[in-house]
Scaffold this motif. Structure first.
Motif, mmCIF file in Angstrom:
data_model
loop_
_atom_site.group_PDB
_atom_site.id
_atom_site.type_symbol
_atom_site.label_atom_id
_atom_site.label_comp_id
_atom_site.label_asym_id
_atom_site.label_seq_id
_atom_site.Cartn_x
_atom_site.Cartn_y
_atom_site.Cartn_z
ATOM 1 N N SER A 104 -0.489 -2.205 12.091
ATOM 2 C CA SER A 104 0.435 -1.113 11.571
ATOM 3 C C SER A 104 -0.206 -0.212 10.599
ATOM 4 N N GLN A 105 -1.399 -0.543 10.288
ATOM 5 C CA GLN A 105 -2.195 0.394 9.247
ATOM 6 C C GLN A 105 -2.359 1.697 10.167
ATOM 7 N N ALA A 106 -2.643 1.504 11.567
ATOM 8 C CA ALA A 106 -2.808 2.712 12.591
ATOM 9 C C ALA A 106 -1.598 3.289 12.644
ATOM 10 N N ALA A 107 -0.264 2.732 12.804
ATOM 11 C CA ALA A 107 0.729 3.398 12.712
ATOM 12 C C ALA A 107 1.069 4.145 11.511
ATOM 13 N N ILE A 108 0.751 3.672 10.148
ATOM 14 C CA ILE A 108 1.049 4.639 9.060
ATOM 15 C C ILE A 108 -0.021 5.571 9.377
ATOM 16 N N PRO A 127 4.999 -0.080 -7.405
ATOM 17 C CA PRO A 127 3.944 0.075 -6.690
ATOM 18 C C PRO A 127 4.091 0.152 -5.152
ATOM 19 N N THR A 128 2.896 0.489 -4.532
ATOM 20 C CA THR A 128 3.177 0.363 -2.990
ATOM 21 C C THR A 128 1.699 0.009 -2.387
ATOM 22 N N PHE A 129 1.795 -0.060 -1.118
ATOM 23 C CA PHE A 129 0.868 -0.755 -0.156
ATOM 24 C C PHE A 129 -0.507 -0.124 -0.457
ATOM 25 N N VAL A 130 -1.570 -0.687 -0.842
ATOM 26 C CA VAL A 130 -2.748 0.007 -1.016
ATOM 27 C C VAL A 130 -3.329 0.681 0.151
ATOM 28 N N GLY A 131 -3.118 0.028 1.690
ATOM 29 C CA GLY A 131 -3.816 0.695 2.747
ATOM 30 C C GLY A 131 -3.034 1.837 2.881
ATOM 31 N N THR A 177 8.267 3.505 2.458
ATOM 32 C CA THR A 177 8.802 2.646 1.946
ATOM 33 C C THR A 177 8.745 1.206 2.571
ATOM 34 N N ILE A 178 8.644 0.163 1.651
ATOM 35 C CA ILE A 178 8.770 -1.158 2.137
ATOM 36 C C ILE A 178 9.980 -1.926 1.679
ATOM 37 N N PRO A 179 11.004 -1.885 2.344
ATOM 38 C CA PRO A 179 12.300 -2.340 1.598
ATOM 39 C C PRO A 179 12.345 -3.792 1.365
ATOM 40 N N SER A 180 11.544 -4.692 2.312
ATOM 41 C CA SER A 180 11.854 -6.089 2.362
ATOM 42 C C SER A 180 10.663 -6.824 1.881
ATOM 43 N N PHE A 181 10.553 -7.477 0.844
ATOM 44 C CA PHE A 181 9.558 -8.206 0.256
ATOM 45 C C PHE A 181 8.173 -7.617 0.067
ATOM 46 N N ALA A 182 8.336 -6.475 -0.469
ATOM 47 C CA ALA A 182 7.318 -5.220 -0.629
ATOM 48 C C ALA A 182 6.034 -6.029 -0.789
ATOM 49 N N ASN A 183 4.898 -5.340 -0.385
ATOM 50 C CA ASN A 183 3.562 -5.322 -0.788
ATOM 51 C C ASN A 183 3.267 -4.226 -1.666
ATOM 52 N N PRO A 184 2.972 -4.751 -2.962
ATOM 53 C CA PRO A 184 2.830 -5.706 -3.415
ATOM 54 C C PRO A 184 3.749 -6.436 -4.235
ATOM 55 N N SER A 185 5.023 -5.650 -4.590
ATOM 56 C CA SER A 185 5.647 -6.005 -5.431
ATOM 57 C C SER A 185 6.719 -7.530 -5.226
ATOM 58 N N GLY A 360 -3.185 -3.991 -10.446
ATOM 59 C CA GLY A 360 -2.098 -3.041 -10.022
ATOM 60 C C GLY A 360 -2.561 -1.772 -9.741
ATOM 61 N N ALA A 361 -3.925 -1.390 -10.337
ATOM 62 C CA ALA A 361 -4.318 -0.208 -10.216
ATOM 63 C C ALA A 361 -4.367 0.104 -8.825
ATOM 64 N N ALA A 362 -4.633 -0.852 -7.855
ATOM 65 C CA ALA A 362 -4.750 -0.716 -6.452
ATOM 66 C C ALA A 362 -3.771 -0.073 -5.877
ATOM 67 N N PHE A 363 -2.427 -0.446 -6.272
ATOM 68 C CA PHE A 363 -1.111 -0.129 -5.680
ATOM 69 C C PHE A 363 -0.298 0.977 -6.171
ATOM 70 N N THR A 364 -1.204 1.985 -6.905
ATOM 71 C CA THR A 364 -0.192 3.178 -7.532
ATOM 72 C C THR A 364 -1.032 4.367 -7.450
ATOM 73 N N PRO A 365 -0.503 5.481 -7.140
ATOM 74 C CA PRO A 365 -1.053 6.578 -6.889
ATOM 75 C C PRO A 365 -1.343 7.425 -8.669
ATOM 76 N N VAL A 366 -0.623 6.480 -9.526
ATOM 77 C CA VAL A 366 -0.784 7.173 -10.711
ATOM 78 C C VAL A 366 -2.121 6.701 -11.574
ATOM 79 N N GLU A 367 -2.753 7.488 -12.209
ATOM 80 C CA GLU A 367 -4.195 7.317 -12.554
ATOM 81 C C GLU A 367 -3.711 6.687 -14.081
ATOM 82 N N GLY A 368 -4.813 5.999 -14.826
ATOM 83 C CA GLY A 368 -4.813 5.412 -15.907
ATOM 84 C C GLY A 368 -4.775 3.980 -16.136
#
Lengths: 404, 404
Positions: A104-108, A127-131, A177-185, A360-368
Motif C-alpha cells: 500500500s506504500q505504492a498505492a499512497i 502524527p502520521t505514517f512516516v512512509g 488519514t488512518i482512522p483505525s489504530f493509526a500508525n503511529p498513534s 516522534g520526529a519521524a511522524f510529523t511534518p512539523v519541524e522542531g
C-alpha cells in the motif's frame, strides 16, 4: 563531466535526512530490544500448507504465476481484496474499481501521482505514517498537519485547516488519514467523527485517501466501518495483505471512485506495470482457501496480550508524567513526554541502554523538537517488551525529571 | 462536492490516451494471433524443481520470505543481480551499489524521481520503450527524440540534440537508452557507438540510464558489453529477471554510481518500500541453484528460430517496400512502411483480419502519423507467427499500395 550531485532532482536533494531513518537498520541489532519495527507476527501462519500452495503455483501454474499479468491486477486477487474489505466493513466493494499495487506504500504513492500537483497541500493528521510523509516529500507536496487528540483527527481542526488553505488559495490534493489504530498513534477514530470528516471534506471539495492496514486488528474483534463504507465517491480506500497475512508478498490495493479509476490505474501501471503475479495468486489462495479470518483473530489476540504487557510495563516503570494513548487494536503504543524532552536525543541514549524506539520526529511534518515516541509491540514477545521498557526506564525518567 | 475530475493531477489529466494502449488487452483475444505482447516463453523453465524451491521458501523460511526485508533489497538478491550482470558483460558490479526494485519499470520510474525535475528533458532514442515514455509523461518530463538508424542511436544526432538543449537552456535529466536488442526496434548498438555515446554524454554532463533487459538474449550467444561496463560513474544501469527468468516475480534492479546511491535508494523506498521478499528469494535461488545460463541459451535459441520464421514470413508475404531491422537478439521485429501509411489505422484493420501488432505511435514522443510497427516473436510459436503475417498481408500490402 559535471559533479555527480548535479544529477539529482530537487526533490531527491530535499528528501529529509535524519537520525530517525537509520533507526530501522539499527533496530536489527540482536543485542537491542527493538520497539521500533512494525512487523507482523508470522509464526502463526499455516506455513506448511501455504508452502504447498506456493509450490503448486509454480510447478502446476508456473506459466501463469511467473508471467506478466494485467495492469489492474488479476481478477481473482481483486475479488479477494473485496472479501478482505468486507471484513474491514465495506461489504459491497466492486472488483472493477480495485487496483492491485505492490504494497500500500505504492498505492499512497500512486495517489500522489494521480491526484497531486507539485506544491499542492496534503492534509494529514499529526502524527502520521512516516512512509506517507516520505512519499509526499518526494512529490514536492506540502504536508499540513491538522490537530488530533487521543481519538484521532479532530473534525473542527480539519475544518479550520481546510478553511485556511482555501483562504490562502492553496490546492489541497487530498486528506491522508488512518482512522483505525493509526500508525503511529494507535488512535481509533470514533464513528461520529468519521461521518463528520467526510462531511467537512465534501464541503471543501477535498478527496480523502483512507489508509486502513490495521482495521481488522481490533482487540475486541469488531472493526469500525471505514469512512469509505458510506462515502464511496469521495474516498480512495487503501487495503493491504501486509498486516493480516504477509508484508513480504507486497500486495496492497486501492478501491477507487469510478470517475477516477482509469487515471489511477494508468498512474499505477506507469510506476510498476503490476504487482507480483505469484504474490497475487498466493494472497488470493490465502483468502479463498485458508481460514484467514481465524488467523486475524489469532494474531489480534496475540497483539492484544502484547499491548497489555507493554501498557502494564510502562505504567510500572516509567514516570507517570509520560502520557499514552491506550491501543484498542493495531501494532503501536504512542507516548508523550512532557514538553521540552527531545526524544530524538533519547533514542541515542536508549540504544546505549539496549533498547530502541522510534522518536516522534519521524511522524510529523512539523519541524522542531518533539517529545513523543512510538513503541511497537506487534513483533516482540511480552517478556522482551517488558525488558525493553525496563532498559529505557532510566533514560526516559531522567529526561522527564530534567523537564521539571 | 466538486466534480470528481477536479481531483486529478495535471499529469494524470495529461496521460496520453490512445487506441494503442488498449491493444495489449485486445491482444488477449484467443481468436487473434498476437504479435503484440513482449512476454517471455516460460514453458522451458524447470517448473517442478522451482515449485519445490518456492514451496520450501514458504514452508521452511516463511517467517523470512513472507516478512518485510531491507529497502535496498536482500543482500543475496543483490549478489545474484551482480552474477546476472557479469553475464551481461559487467564482471565487477558491487552489490552495495545495487538497489532491487519491483521490476525495471519501477527502476525507470525511480530514476525520474531521483534525477528529474518537472519540465526537464529526457533524451530518448526514437523509437523507445512505451513504458518509459509513460513514466516520463507522468513525471511531467519532456521526452526529446534523438535520431536512430538500424544500429540504434546515432552519436552525432545525440550530440546535436544535447547541444540544442544547452542552447535552449534546458536541463537534461538523463539519456534513456536500450543499446542491446532494443524494445521496440530490436537494434543492437555497435561497440564504438557505445563509447562515443558515453563520451558525448560526459562532454555535456548528462547522466545515462541504460536499460538492458534483453542483452543476454543474443542469438550468437555473445552479448555486447553494456555502456556501464566501462563508464560506471556516469551510468545508472538497469537489469531485470523478467526476460531471463520470470516477469511475474517483478524483480529488477539498478546499479547506481556510488555518489547517487543513497538518494536513489531513498527514492525507491518512498515509492514501494521494497520488492517482494519471496520474489527476491526465488530469483536468488534461480541464479544460485539452477542452470540459469542454460535456460538463457535455450530460450535464446528458441527466440532465434521464431525470429527467423517471422523474418522469412514477412519477406515472403509482405510487400518488399516494408523495411525491417533484422534482429540479432531480443523479442522484436521492427518494420517501417513507406511514409504516408498510418499503422494506427492498420492495427484496427489487422484486428479484423485476425492478427494484432503494436503500431509505432506507441513508441515515440513525436506526434503525428506513424508508418512503423512492432512485431513480437518471443511468445508465439513459429507456425502461428507465419499465420499472423499471412492474415496481416492483405492489410499491409494494400496500405503500401495506397502510398504509391
Amino acid at each position: 563531466m559535471s559533479q555527480s550531485r548535479d544529477f539529482l532532482s530537487q526533490r531527491a536533494l530535499g528528501v529529509k535526512q535524519s537520525a530517525v531513518r537509520d533507526v530501522f537498520d539499527i533496530a536489527m541489532d540482536p543485542n537491542l530490544v527493538s520497539l521500533a519495527g512494525g512487523n507482523p507476527w508470522l509464526s502463526g501462519l499455516p506455513l506448511d500448507e501455504l508452502g504447498k500452495t506456493a509450490g503448486e503455483l509454480v510447478s502446476q501454474h508456473g506459466t501463469e504465476s511467473l508471467q506478466y499479468g494485467p495492469g489492474q491486477g488479476l481478477e481473482p486477487m481483486r475479488q479477494a481484496a473485496c472479501t478482505v474489505m468486507a471484513g474491514d466493513g465495506i461489504p459491497d466493494a466492486d472488483p472493477e474499481l480495485v487496483v492491485i499495487t505492490p504494497g500500500s506504500q505504492a498505492a499512497i504513492d500512486t495517489a500522489c501521482r494521480a491526484f497531486a500537483n507539485p506544491g499542492d497541500v496534503v492534509v494529514v493528521e499529526d502524527p502520521t505514517f512516516v512512509g506517507a510523509l516520505t512519499s509526499f516529500n518526494t512529490w514536492e507536496l506540502d504536508a499540513v498537519a491538522a490537530g488530533t487528540d487521543e481519538h484521532g483527527l479532530i473534525p473542527a481542526e480539519l475544518d479550520a485547516t481546510l478553511e485556511l488553505m482555501e483562504a490562502e488559495g492553496r490546492r489541497v490534493a487530498f486528506l491522508y488519514t488512518i482512522p483505525s489504530f493509526a500508525n503511529p498513534s494507535g488512535a481509533l477514530l470514533p464513528e461520529d467523527r468519521r461521518d463528520e470528516i467526510a462531511r467537512i471534506c465534501a464541503k471543501h471539495g477535498v478527496l480523502i485517501v483512507e489508509d486502513n492496514p490495521y482495521g481488522q486488528i481490533a482487540f475486541d474483534g469488531r472493526p469500525l466501518a471505514p469512512i469509505a463504507a458510506k462515502h464511496r465517491d469521495q474516498v480512495v480506500y487503501l487495503g493491504t495483505m501486509s498486516k493480516i497475512f504477509s508484508p513480504g508478498v507486497r500486495i496492497g490495493w486501492a478501491l477507487v471512485p469510478a470517475a477516477l479509476k482509469r487515471e489511477f490505474y494508468l498512474s499505477a501501471e506507469s510506476a510498476f506495470i503490476h504487482a507480483s503475479t505469484h504474490g497475487q495468486m498466493l494472497s488470493t489462495a490465502f483468502v479463498d482457501h485458508f481460514d484467514w479470518q481465524g488467523h486475524v483473530r489469532e494474531v489480534s489476540g496475540l497483539y492484544k496480550e502484547r499491548a497489555e504487557a507493554l501498557w502494564d510495563a510502562v505504567k510500572e516503570h516509567w514516570d507517570p508524567a509520560v502520557e499514552f494513548i491506550r491501543p484498542q487494536g493495531g501494532f503501536f503504543l504512542w507516548g508523550s513526554l512532557p514538553e521540552g524532552a527531545d526524544t530524538l536525543e533519547l533514542m541515542t541514549e536508549g540504544i546505549k541502554a539496549g533498547a530502541v524506539f522510534v522518536p516522534g520526529a519521524a511522524f510529523t511534518p512539523v519541524e522542531g523538537t518533539h517529545s513523543t515516541l512510538r513503541l511497537a509491540f506487534s513483533f516482540v514477545e511480552a517478556e522482551k517488551l517488558v525488558e525493553g521498557v525496563k532498559r529505557l526506564a532510566p533514560v526516559v525518567n531522567e529526561a522527564v525529571a530534567r523537564t521539571r
